[in-house]
Scaffold this motif. Sequence first.
Motif, PDB file in Angstrom:
ATOM      1  N   GLN A 176       0.831  -1.203   0.000  1.00 24.91           N
ATOM      2  CA  GLN A 176       0.000   0.000   0.000  1.00 24.91           C
ATOM      3  C   GLN A 176       0.868   1.257   0.000  1.00 24.91           C
ATOM      4  OE1 GLN A 176      -3.340   0.537   0.257  1.00 24.91           O
ATOM      5  NE2 GLN A 176      -4.246  -1.332   1.049  1.00 24.91           N
ATOM      6  N   LYS A 231      -3.101   5.530  -0.884  1.00 23.93           N
ATOM      7  CA  LYS A 231      -4.146   4.516  -1.041  1.00 23.93           C
ATOM      8  C   LYS A 231      -4.664   4.045   0.314  1.00 23.93           C
ATOM      9  CE  LYS A 231      -2.867   2.836  -5.574  1.00 23.93           C
ATOM     10  NZ  LYS A 231      -2.467   1.700  -6.398  1.00 23.93           N
ATOM     11  N   GLN A 246      -8.557   4.227   1.918  1.00 26.20           N
ATOM     12  CA  GLN A 246      -9.245   3.106   2.570  1.00 26.20           C
ATOM     13  C   GLN A 246      -9.724   3.511   3.963  1.00 26.20           C
ATOM     14  OE1 GLN A 246      -6.404  -0.320   1.992  1.00 26.20           O
ATOM     15  NE2 GLN A 246      -8.329  -1.432   2.198  1.00 26.20           N
TER      16      GLN A 246
END
Length: 77
Positions: free
Chosen positions: A14, A18, A22
């Motif tokens: 990740q 990103k 989330q």
Amino acid sequence: MGDNLRRLRGMHGQSQEKLCVQLQRMGCDIGRTTYAKYEAGELNIRASVLIALKQIYDCTYDDFFLGLDVVQEKTAL
């Protein structure tokens, strides 16, 4: 704890950006700059973010605190 956050994020491939998207989807209002401060150890992480990260990474809380007891023992000497 920052090193553990960075390690877990890297293990899951990740980027900070990103991951923050989330987290935002999970109700954590957090930007990349704030998250970067968590990883750098410049800011204490909120419990709600830690709970969300546990769900994202499917890990234990111990994974976040790995090795921290050793650091505390060294600084106490």
